[in-house]
Scaffold this active site. Sequence first.
Site, short mmCIF file in Angstrom:
data_model
loop_
_atom_site.label_atom_id
_atom_site.label_comp_id
_atom_site.label_asym_id
_atom_site.label_seq_id
_atom_site.Cartn_x
_atom_site.Cartn_y
_atom_site.Cartn_z
N HIS A 402 33.72 33.17 23.70
CA HIS A 402 32.32 33.50 23.99
C HIS A 402 32.08 33.67 25.49
O HIS A 402 31.29 32.98 26.11
CB HIS A 402 31.39 32.42 23.42
CG HIS A 402 31.26 32.48 21.94
ND1 HIS A 402 31.88 31.60 21.08
CD2 HIS A 402 30.61 33.37 21.16
CE1 HIS A 402 31.60 31.92 19.83
NE2 HIS A 402 30.83 32.98 19.83
N ASN A 403 32.79 34.67 26.04
CA ASN A 403 32.72 34.95 27.48
C ASN A 403 32.13 36.32 27.69
O ASN A 403 31.69 36.98 26.73
CB ASN A 403 34.16 34.87 28.04
CG ASN A 403 35.12 35.70 27.21
OD1 ASN A 403 34.79 36.84 26.87
ND2 ASN A 403 36.25 35.13 26.81
N ILE A 405 33.50 39.07 28.27
CA ILE A 405 34.25 40.14 27.59
C ILE A 405 33.69 40.32 26.18
O ILE A 405 33.49 41.44 25.70
CB ILE A 405 35.76 39.84 27.51
CG1 ILE A 405 36.31 39.39 28.85
CG2 ILE A 405 36.53 41.08 27.04
CD1 ILE A 405 37.73 38.85 28.78
N HIS A 406 33.37 39.20 25.53
CA HIS A 406 32.78 39.29 24.19
C HIS A 406 31.42 39.98 24.27
O HIS A 406 31.09 40.85 23.46
CB HIS A 406 32.62 37.90 23.58
CG HIS A 406 31.78 37.86 22.33
ND1 HIS A 406 32.11 38.52 21.18
CD2 HIS A 406 30.58 37.26 22.10
CE1 HIS A 406 31.17 38.31 20.26
NE2 HIS A 406 30.23 37.56 20.79
N HIS A 465 23.26 38.41 24.47
CA HIS A 465 23.15 37.65 23.23
C HIS A 465 23.90 36.32 23.18
O HIS A 465 23.56 35.46 22.39
CB HIS A 465 23.57 38.52 22.03
CG HIS A 465 25.04 38.46 21.74
ND1 HIS A 465 25.99 39.13 22.50
CD2 HIS A 465 25.73 37.79 20.80
CE1 HIS A 465 27.19 38.85 22.01
NE2 HIS A 465 27.08 38.04 20.99
N ASP A 466 24.95 36.13 24.03
CA ASP A 466 25.66 34.83 24.04
C ASP A 466 25.66 34.21 25.43
O ASP A 466 26.53 33.41 25.77
CB ASP A 466 27.10 35.02 23.55
CG ASP A 466 27.22 34.87 22.03
OD1 ASP A 466 28.19 35.41 21.44
OD2 ASP A 466 26.32 34.23 21.42
N ASP A 575 28.78 41.96 16.63
CA ASP A 575 29.07 40.57 16.99
C ASP A 575 30.26 40.01 16.24
O ASP A 575 30.91 39.07 16.71
CB ASP A 575 27.82 39.71 16.70
CG ASP A 575 27.89 38.35 17.37
OD1 ASP A 575 27.25 37.40 16.86
OD2 ASP A 575 28.61 38.22 18.39
#
Length: 717
Positions: A402-403, A405-406, A465-466, A575
């Site tokens: 969950h960085n 890059i994601h 979103h994250d 996602d």
Amino acid sequence: MSPIPTGGGGISPPVIIGSAPPPLHHLHYFGAASSGGGRLRDRSPRLSVGTIGSEMRRHRVDSFSGSTIPPTSPNMLHKGSPFNQGAGRGRGVMSDSHMQKTYHEAMRQRRTSLPANSLALGKLSQITGSSLSEAKGLIADMLMSRELPGNVATCLRAVATLLEQRPNHMNGLNDFGLPCVVENPYSGEQLHVGASKPRVSNITFSTVTSATGLPTIAAEPNKARSSRQVLSPTFHPSSLAWPRGAMDNASAYGAEDCSYWKPEQHDSTSTNQTSTSTSTSTITSAPPNHNHSHNHHTSEHLRKESVSRKESGSHVDTVVTTIDGQRYDTKELDGDQDLADVEDWGFPIFNFAKKYPKTCLSRLTYTVFRQADLFRIFKVSPIKFFNYFHALEKGYWEIPYHNRIHAADVLHGCFYMSVHPVKPQIGPPPSPDSLLPPPTTAAIPIMSSMSTLELMALYTAAAMHDYDHPGRTNAFLVAAEDKKAILYNDRSVLENHHAAESWRLLCHSENSFIENLDAAETKRFRYLVLEYILATDLKQHFEIIMTFNEKTNDMDLTNESDRLLLAKLMIKMADINSPTKPYNLHRQWTDRICEEFYEQGDEEMRRGMVITPYMDRNDAQVAKLQDSFIAHVVSPLAVAMNEAGLLPILPGLIEPEMMINLKHNHQKWLNEIEIINASTAANCNGALSNGVIEEESTASDSPDPRKDSPSLDSELD
Ligand SMILES: Nc1nc2c(ncn2[C@@H]2O[C@@H]3COP(=O)(O)O[C@H]3[C@H]2O)c(=O)[nH]1
């Protein structure tokens, strides 16, 4: 669908006939979208009640016939005009001659048809019981007169009869059986709706967000600039050339318009800093070219010297330097060969991230915004844009999955699904006996069915979103009584956190790249971003899929809420897209998510908590985890979207590459499970023949994936 005329309809403020209108509220008449061949165009200029208000001041409405009455001098009201129904104010008895003159005047102006403007009819529903009896009394008085001409007497008796029919607004409904009172989305106050059916824009509007609970504004803001051009079936993002004339002058987002979430007051320096920031250059989309090489003329276009105060960053020539000193050369970005493949599903995002470990998200967001021409359409300041998206990417942790890059990968997924032509199989099936030719099956990009505001909200939400994800699941945060779980009452803890904190970041004035959206657009943008981010909580996964499956036959993309549902599917699919990627990418994402799960398992062990299944690095069951994730989470969504024709099928393929990859990857995991089971069985047999039962053989029984998988357990039940 014909555009709904402006002016009439909407929500009329409460007005007591004959009295000065109440203080005006910044109410907007909700524009209506109309579609022309799938093209969504927002029109019907917004009319603030200020304009209407002066109309009201200038004209009152005859409470009987609904016709407008020319301005009356105050003393006429004072003399007790039958139209002055103000409670007790200035009432008196009119002389016969005066009454006849007034009555004839009113009858002369009487409308022959219902007024289009509910304002005119609005008053009818304001007649109070006392007014009725007053009017009946007046008519009874007139009918007493012996000199009354026969025809007048007849008319008066007819009016008296009409007045006997009590309007049903006494039971809270107006003459159209509609509620008399509605909520003003801006001030929250109760408003009385006119007798006429309030114009419901053909865009059904949502009233509250699940996040703020505040009523949202109804329809798409109606700036011409929100219009979308229909992209040709042979569309290629780099060939994007948006109509120059599409944009009207953005109304400045004035301080007086600030709404409840106005940027936080920062220390005086930062506030002073940005109030002086100027940037005169805008970034436009690449002019048409089909060889994917980004056209350098765009950068020429940016050669305007635009220098802003150092404090909030600078934009000199094509080089933007953010407030924290990060440098972006838009000319270099426009020519970046890696980003030339941005519309490929197999875009090598890990290579890109290796090249730009600190700025991969902001660079990708720039490219997506430029391809969709959002800088030009919404007058986005390059300085504030890069200030925001660089601050956003810095807020992603250096953790395995969950960085940033994601986040970039999810943005890329939304971009891919929105820009490639698709043939949606949604909406009512053509009736078999229809004489009409079947609806056109021309493939068009989903983005041409969305407004530019919805598109910018989707791309921004994907990047957001994250934000600040701690690499733990919601279940872990709740079990550990993390302060975020306390703050959000254990409900969508991470998703609420990502949305709230990334929006808070946006409220810093040096980051506010949406500053040129007007109040209506800003509220709608916020509503959409929150809806999109909150939809990524897997707890809602099956509910959203079910809603979509139930609607497929009557999805109407000119309908705002149907477009919202579609965009939620897109960000959700993006996602959890890993199993739909080419195996090399899927394998890397798998290793990353597993490592992040193991880090949570390590912490659970340290804390003496039960280790979440599949999170024990000493009991890795990757193939089973991925099989259950693909079978129970990814496939239901991917199949639903594919069956609705929403996944791009690129030239040369007969089905979406996302589906091809999904089946291929799933089979690989199943094969791996077979091998594991076979070797386990072999071990068992060996052990049996040697009289030793292998302890771990029982562990290989695949647990119920719904119950035990970390990606399922905490999020789905
Ligand atoms: N098992 C598994 N879970 C995944 C994979 N990709 C995403 N997820 C899960 O899907 C979830 C989607 O929402 P989050 O990003 O919060 O957390 C994500 C992960 O828990 C994957 O490849 N395998």
